[in-house]
Write a protein that holds these residues in place. Structure first.
Motif: not given
Length: 325
Positions: A248, A224, A254-255, A220-222, A204, A257, A207-208
């Motif tokens: 989600y 993978t 995916e990203t 926000s989180y990406r 996790v 929030t 990204t912001t």
């Protein structure tokens, strides 16, 4: 079950007020806790008729004969199955079996059980045959042969000496297709013998920076993962009342929030958990023995992704402090 956990502590500031948001990433590696016995109801196994074969064995008369291997599958799900004692007869729907158990319960936590898992993970159907330029039948034949030969060289009788490659009485059939199948078969055996556990992980990554979005704190989180083929779920039990998770779908890459109400939540730690799922783990490989004499014991894939129910360890990543001006 082995649990991998990566924890990020993100120190978030809003006009001099500090909010601690702790993001936990949890991925279950689906091994079995010592002493835990996993049981599965018996399933009906179907077997194919004779098909194209790719290997030959040397018989007692010094003649090379095609080595016949049948395809097996679970009638109710279509899942792939493989025999564990090639010298016995193939099962059919009228044969009955005892309840199954996963390979770690059957064979214990060992290089041998890891080897079987590796054959299945890198073999058919977990890895697409097209990756190696093979047909489904070639990949399935090679996987079945790798299982039988790996069992034989580890002392599990397969009914014929040629399954132990040290005997030198097994070879490809002399066609290009046979050689390609043989190469893949050897590739799978090498993974089995190396017994390197499959590495699975979830990440996790923010990204912001955290920001005010109306009456919410938001970030926000990406999401993978490595070697998780069935997506992920989120455990939001530790988030405060009124939280929202936007974007989600459960697909990796995916990203999302995460938003939590700002009122009353400053200087309070919160967390959510992303749980990765896979159906190619040791917990998905079920062995069931026939209750009919001379019928093969079968190993089949449980298609239901595994996660969350068992654990026997964890790996925790570094804590990362992020100051946001």
């Amino acid at each position: 079950m082995l649990i991998m956990k990566s924890t990020q502590k993100n120190y978030i500031y809003n006009r001099g007020k500090k909010l601690l948001a702790s993001v936990l990433v949890l991925i279950m590696l689906f091994s079995i806790t010592a002493g835990y016995v996993y049981a599965a109801d018996p399933v009906i196994i179907e077997s194919s008729g004779e098909q194209r074969n790719y290997f030959q064995y040397l018989n007692a008369s010094g003649e090379w004969n095609d080595l016949d291997r049948r395809d097996h599958g679970v009638a109710s799900t279509g899942a792939i199955a493989y025999c564990m004692n090639a010298g016995d007869d193939s099962p059919h729907p009228w044969h009955s079996f005892s309840p199954g158990e996963d390979i770690a319960t059957t064979f214990g936590f060992s290089n041998f059980s890891i080897g079987l898992e590796n054959i299945f993970f890198y073999g058919f159907p977990s890895t697409s045959p097209s990756v190696h330029g093979l047909t489904d039948r070639q990949a399935r034949y090679a996987t079945a042969m790798a299982i039988s030969c790996f069992l034989s060289e580890n002392g599990y009788d397969q009914g014929s000496d040629f399954y132990n490659l040290s005997a030198g009485t097994l070879r490809p059939d002399g066609t290009p297709e046979g050689q390609a199948t043989w190469d893949y078969f050897q590739y799978l055996l090498n993974y089995a013998r190396a017994a390197n556990p499959i590495a699975r992980s979830v990440s996790v990554a923010p990204t912001t920076d955290t920001y005010i979005d109306g009456s919410y704190y938001a970030r926000s989180y990406r999401i993978t993962a490595t070697n998780c083929n069935s997506g992920y779920t989120i455990d939001a039990a530790s988030l405060p009342s009124g939280y929202e998770i936007l974007g989600y779908t459960g697909a990796f890459g995916e990203t999302i929030t995460v938003r939590i109400p700002s009122a009353g939540n400053a200087n309070t730690p919160f967390s959510f958990t992303a749980i990765g799922w896979d159906n190619r783990t040791a917990a998905n490989l079920i062995i069931q023995e026939s209750t009919t004499d001379d019928i093969q014991t079968m190993m089949y894939q449980s298609l239901l992704p595994a996660a969350g129910a068992r654990d026997n360890g964890n790996i925790e990543g570094e804590d990362i402090d992020i100051d946001i001006e």
